[in-house]
Design a protein around this motif. Structure first.
Motif, mmCIF file in Angstrom:
data_model
loop_
_atom_site.group_PDB
_atom_site.id
_atom_site.type_symbol
_atom_site.label_atom_id
_atom_site.label_comp_id
_atom_site.label_asym_id
_atom_site.label_seq_id
_atom_site.Cartn_x
_atom_site.Cartn_y
_atom_site.Cartn_z
ATOM 1 N N ARG A 29 -1.169 8.353 5.489
ATOM 2 C CA ARG A 29 -0.711 9.588 4.861
ATOM 3 C C ARG A 29 0.646 9.465 4.170
ATOM 4 N NH1 ARG A 29 -2.541 14.422 8.952
ATOM 5 N NH2 ARG A 29 -1.504 15.635 7.331
ATOM 6 N N LEU A 30 1.456 8.528 4.625
ATOM 7 C CA LEU A 30 2.812 8.431 4.083
ATOM 8 C C LEU A 30 2.849 8.085 2.595
ATOM 9 C CD1 LEU A 30 5.843 8.535 4.488
ATOM 10 C CD2 LEU A 30 5.771 6.200 5.367
ATOM 11 N N PRO A 31 2.002 7.185 2.103
ATOM 12 C CA PRO A 31 2.103 6.848 0.671
ATOM 13 C C PRO A 31 1.888 8.032 -0.251
ATOM 14 C CG PRO A 31 0.868 5.159 1.832
ATOM 15 C CD PRO A 31 1.056 6.286 2.804
ATOM 16 N N GLY A 32 1.078 8.989 0.150
ATOM 17 C CA GLY A 32 0.844 10.158 -0.693
ATOM 18 C C GLY A 32 -0.022 9.839 -1.877
ATOM 19 N N GLU A 33 -0.053 10.768 -2.846
ATOM 20 C CA GLU A 33 -0.938 10.615 -4.001
ATOM 21 C C GLU A 33 -0.181 10.361 -5.293
ATOM 22 O OE1 GLU A 33 -3.291 14.123 -4.104
ATOM 23 O OE2 GLU A 33 -4.317 13.701 -2.194
ATOM 24 N N GLY A 34 1.114 10.159 -5.224
ATOM 25 C CA GLY A 34 1.902 9.950 -6.424
ATOM 26 C C GLY A 34 1.869 8.527 -6.919
ATOM 27 N N ALA A 35 2.656 8.305 -7.976
ATOM 28 C CA ALA A 35 2.684 6.984 -8.603
ATOM 29 C C ALA A 35 3.271 5.916 -7.696
ATOM 30 C CB ALA A 35 3.482 7.068 -9.905
ATOM 31 N N ASP A 36 4.081 6.335 -6.715
ATOM 32 C CA ASP A 36 4.724 5.371 -5.818
ATOM 33 C C ASP A 36 3.842 4.975 -4.636
ATOM 34 O OD1 ASP A 36 7.122 5.159 -7.225
ATOM 35 O OD2 ASP A 36 7.979 6.907 -6.215
ATOM 36 N N GLY A 37 2.645 5.533 -4.564
ATOM 37 C CA GLY A 37 1.824 5.323 -3.385
ATOM 38 C C GLY A 37 1.501 3.872 -3.122
ATOM 39 N N GLU A 38 1.177 3.117 -4.155
ATOM 40 C CA GLU A 38 0.801 1.714 -3.963
ATOM 41 C C GLU A 38 1.964 0.902 -3.414
ATOM 42 O OE1 GLU A 38 -0.944 -2.018 -6.622
ATOM 43 O OE2 GLU A 38 -1.174 0.045 -7.341
ATOM 44 N N ALA A 39 3.159 1.124 -3.964
ATOM 45 C CA ALA A 39 4.331 0.378 -3.489
ATOM 46 C C ALA A 39 4.650 0.726 -2.042
ATOM 47 C CB ALA A 39 5.525 0.677 -4.391
ATOM 48 N N ILE A 40 4.498 1.994 -1.687
ATOM 49 C CA ILE A 40 4.779 2.410 -0.307
ATOM 50 C C ILE A 40 3.746 1.805 0.640
ATOM 51 C CG2 ILE A 40 4.936 4.389 1.262
ATOM 52 C CD1 ILE A 40 5.881 6.045 -1.165
ATOM 53 N N SER A 41 2.486 1.790 0.221
ATOM 54 C CA SER A 41 1.440 1.208 1.058
ATOM 55 C C SER A 41 1.716 -0.258 1.339
ATOM 56 C CB SER A 41 0.075 1.359 0.369
ATOM 57 O OG SER A 41 -0.304 2.714 0.289
ATOM 58 N N ALA A 42 2.138 -0.973 0.301
ATOM 59 C CA ALA A 42 2.438 -2.394 0.492
ATOM 60 C C ALA A 42 3.617 -2.586 1.430
ATOM 61 C CB ALA A 42 2.719 -3.037 -0.866
ATOM 62 N N LEU A 43 4.606 -1.716 1.337
ATOM 63 C CA LEU A 43 5.781 -1.842 2.190
ATOM 64 C C LEU A 43 5.434 -1.588 3.647
ATOM 65 C CD1 LEU A 43 8.812 -1.985 2.847
ATOM 66 C CD2 LEU A 43 9.021 0.372 2.064
ATOM 67 N N VAL A 44 4.763 -0.493 3.939
ATOM 68 C CA VAL A 44 4.522 -0.132 5.333
ATOM 69 C C VAL A 44 3.455 -1.010 5.967
ATOM 70 C CG1 VAL A 44 5.261 2.236 4.961
ATOM 71 C CG2 VAL A 44 2.841 1.674 4.720
#
Length: 800
Positions: free
Chosen positions: A289-304
């Motif tokens: 749920r943390l990455p969300g649906e915005g443009a930053d979601g992919e980068a956040i997914s990779a980080l976490v």
């Protein structure tokens, strides 16, 4: 984490950050102490609700979640930052944390830890007067405890400039000590908070430090629209330094990794409810749920994806208000030339099973949850009050902190003697309001030592409440001397000379500020050993607006005099919006306060001097004087010329009432108060013309008379002698009471001798008109008094 949070605008706020990767043995020791504070505070509430017998089944409560959100902040503040000269106001629902800290410092006996919210034990909220351990400010009424240190700072500065003390500000921190307020973010909804923050005098108080516990929750819910950026802008616009502590070291470390900027943007832009919901997620759900649906979601997914479960869960809830290093950096960044607010992001219920839940405000840990917390913290739930071992790092830190914060006992100076009587008998026509200014000026001549302790306060109404003469003589208090640009203007009657030796303090038009200030001025005898005689003057219709904070100040030990003037529907031309009705009843019922409504100028003198004589002492009391702008013929007071008879009259005045006219064989007793003594006496004359004689009693304090009635009945301690003098049983006859206020105020007097009575007064909103018209409309004119007496005794001639 809020809808408009922005911590990058340096013009309104400075973001204080923790440095990732910093660790030290000293911080580990402080974290051990933090664990002890959390455990003891939680255990106190648990014992009160789950262990202590509760035969009534009534809720006890204690706010485990609200306490937990402040544990880190208070640990850092007490064990690293505070000095003995500092003072702290603790938000009401964190009182268990304060008691836990005092216990660790040896300031609270262990036997009290089981008495939270028990009769005779630890109070529900911090109480300076009732708790057995050190409490700097009583809190509990939303907004009042938060603002009290502001007025405490002004009172401290006044004492230092008037009677000597350390320099107000040194090159480092204020020598008189910082005044801290620990405030819940929902408390900022209270208007009194902003009235205080916006007062022009506050911007110069560099010793003021507020720490906002921004946990984004109120009693019932997650607050949807607490925007940190808006708070930052509002404090900044008031001239405050704004420091924001948003994130801790774990989160800051994640922000430095690839995708960290995207994660920061996501958390910063997240709504309060969404963030709170994610606190309830395990690691897998958080990754989803943390990455969300915005443009930053992919980068956040990779980080976490590269963060292990435990680290991810800890990092997401690693806000600045729970990071000791981030908080330490914020304290070191304080600019002591102006007030400072530290906005610290926290989680309500931090480290508890109820963490972040929208309904955790009153939630209590179950027995199982309590035992799980004990295991996590390495505590024994069967023996919860164990302090850290004296030889451990935490034990030594507690001992060192206790020694560092130990205060020298205050020796209160005895207040100077206040004269009881100046010996003057006012003549001509005058008002009780005008008498106020004359008494203060007479005091400077007759008793300069007592006059030097007087400090008057008003909310921009000094001239219209007859303080101009006093103000011209003593000047206006200011930390620095300012030029009076109208000093050479011949048409200027009231001179505004601002200087450190002034004895008048002027605030903006905010009555809550006024009573907050006089409450703290009235506590200087116990805080710093210097008694003051604070007198606050405001329009009587606004007394009720100021009543709650003034009442709370009395509860906290502040002794002061509140003067409401002008009062009643006697303000005929002002209309209903400016006519006070219930204030006489309020004054009668206020604990710790004697209410007065003098009718004549000499009564003002005697009651005001008697009120001053009760200030600045352990057994002292506050007073409320209700004055009028109605001109009254002072000869009606019939002040005795014989010295012994005059003193007898004075004693009766300050005991609550006196017999103004004594009939040979009274058929009725007319009891009046304040401005309506003119009508009461005129009615007596009219009745005498009808052959009906009347005793006339002038009431100066309905509260004192009620206490006398209670004492006579054995309900409370005290003396009832005034009742025998004014309402002797052998002269008991039907009674008419009349006042410019609600009739219930004096209605109890008929019970003294159980006589038939009619109570006249004001029980509906006023009208604009002449004095005669308004009095007639309310039924408090002379005709109404005569009719009431005739209804009681009949109109047969020859009754005398």
């Amino acid at each position: 984490m809020t809808d408009t949070m922005d911590t990058t605008d340096a013009s309104s706020a400075i973001e204080v950050r923790a440095r990732p990767g910093v660790a030290s043995p000293e911080r580990d020791v402080l974290r051990d102490v933090e664990d002890s504070v959390l455990w003891i505070a939680t255990a106190m509430i648990h014992h009160a609700n789950r262990v202590r017998p509760n035969p009534s089944g009534m809720k006890v409560g204690g706010h485990q979640a609200s306490s937990a959100s402040l544990v880190t902040i208070m640990t850092e503040l007490w064990f690293e930052q505070l000095r003995p000269e500092d003072r702290v106001s603790v938000k009401p629902h964190a009182s268990p944390v304060l008691h836990a800290i005092n216990y660790l410092l040896g300031e609270l006996d262990q036997r009290y830890l089981t008495t939270l919210r028990e009769f005779g034990g630890l109070q529900s909220y911090p109480s300076r007067a009732k708790d057995p351990d050190p409490v700097d400010y009583s809190t509990g009424s939303v907004g009042i405890g938060a603002t009290a240190p502001i007025w405490g700072a002004m009172a401290r500065r006044y004492v230092d400039t008037a009677f000597g003390g350390p320099d107000t500000v040194s090159h480092d921190v204020p020598a008189t000590g910082r005044q801290y307020s620990l405030v819940g973010d929902a408390e900022l909804d209270e208007g009194a908070v902003w009235e205080a923050i916006l007062d022009p005098a506050v911007a110069e108080l560099g010793e003021i430090v507020w720490i906002v516990d921004l946990n984004r929750q109120s009693l019932d819910r997650v607050v949807p629209n607490i925007a940190a950026g808006r708070l930052e802008a509002m404090f900044g616009a008031a001239g405050w330094q704004v420091l924001t502590v948003a994130f801790g070291a774990l989160l800051e470390a994640l922000f430095t990794r690839p995708g960290g900027d995207a994660l920061r943007r996501r958390i910063v832009g997240m709504s309060n409810p969404e963030y709170q919901r994610l606190l309830r997620c395990d690691a897998d759900e958080l990754r989803s749920r943390l990455p969300g649906e915005g443009a930053d979601g992919e980068a956040i997914s990779a980080l976490v994806a590269d963060v292990d479960d435990a680290e991810l869960v800890r990092a997401f809830r690693n806000l600045g208000g729970h990071d000791l290093d981030a908080l330490r950096n914020a304290f070191h960044a304080i600019d002591d030339t102006r007030p400072t607010v530290i906005i610290a992001y926290t989680i309500k219920g931090h480290r508890l099973p109820t963490e972040g839940h929208p309904q955790n405000h009153s939630a209590l840990l179950t027995v199982e949850q309590f035992e799980d917390l004990a295991a996590e913290l390495g505590r024994d739930p069967q023996n919860p009050w164990t302090r850290p071992d004296a030889d451990s790092g935490a034990g030594r830190l507690c001992a060192d902190t206790a020694g560092r914060l130990r205060r020298t006992a205050v020796s209160a100076a005895a207040p100077p003697t206040v004269p009881a009587d100046f010996g003057r008998t006012p003549a001509g026509t005058s008002t009780t309001q005008a008498a106020l200014g004359r008494v203060l000026l007479d005091l400077t001549r007759s008793a300069p030592d007592a006059a030097a302790r007087v400090v008057t306060v008003s909310p921009d109404v000094s001239s219209t409440t007859n303080l101009a003469g006093w103000l011209n003589k003593v000047g206006v208090w200011s930390p620095q001397e300012r030029q009076d640009w109208f000093a050479d203007d011949p048409e200027t009657i009231m001179h505004w000379r601002e200087k450190p030796t002034g004895q008048h303090m002027e605030l903006g038009i905010a009555e809550t500020n006024l009573v907050g200030l006089i409450g703290e001025l009235g506590a200087t005898w116990s805080r710093w050993g210097q008694p003051l005689f604070p007198i606050g003057v405001l329009y009587d219709p606004f007394v009720e607006r100021a009543l709650e904070p003034w009442s709370y100040g009395i509860y906290a030990g502040g002794q002061s005099i509140l003067v409401g003037t002008p009062s009643g529907v006697t303000l005929a031309a002002e209309g209903g919006a400016h006519q006070s009705i219930t204030t006489p009843s309020v004054g009668l019922e206020q604990p710790g306060c004697v209410s007065w409504e003098p009718a004549f100028a000499v009564d003002v003198e005697w009651t005001l001097l008697a009120s001053m004589a009760q200030l600045g002492r352990p057994d002292g009391t506050s007073s409320y004087l209700r004055l009028s702008t109605r001109p009254v013929d002072q000869s009606l007071a019939a002040v005795p010329t014989d010295p012994a008879a005059r003193e007898r009259r004075r004693r009766h005045v300050v005991a609550g009432a006196y017999l103004l006219r004594r009939a040979e064989r009274p058929a009725v007793t007319l009891v009046g108060m304040g401005a309506l003594m003119t009508e009461t006496l005129a009615a007596a004359d009219r009745l005498a013309g009808l052959g009906i004689d009347a005793d006339v009693v002038c009431v100066t304090s309905p509260g004192l008379l009620f206490e006398a009635v209670q004492a006579r009945r054995g309900v409370q301690d005290g003396s009832s002698w005034i009742l025998d003098r004014v309402f002797p049983a052998e002269r008991a006859v039907p009674m008419v009471t009349v006042l410019d206020g609600h009739p219930h105020t004096l209605a109890f007097l008929a019970t003294v001798n159980r006589v038939e009575s009619i109570s006249l007064g004001v029980s509906r909103f006023g009208q604009v008109g002449s004095l005669d018209e308004v009095y007639r409309w309310h039924g408090i004119d002379t005709d109404s008094v005569v009719r009431a007496a005739l209804d009681l005794v009949g109109d047969e001639p020859g009754r005398s």
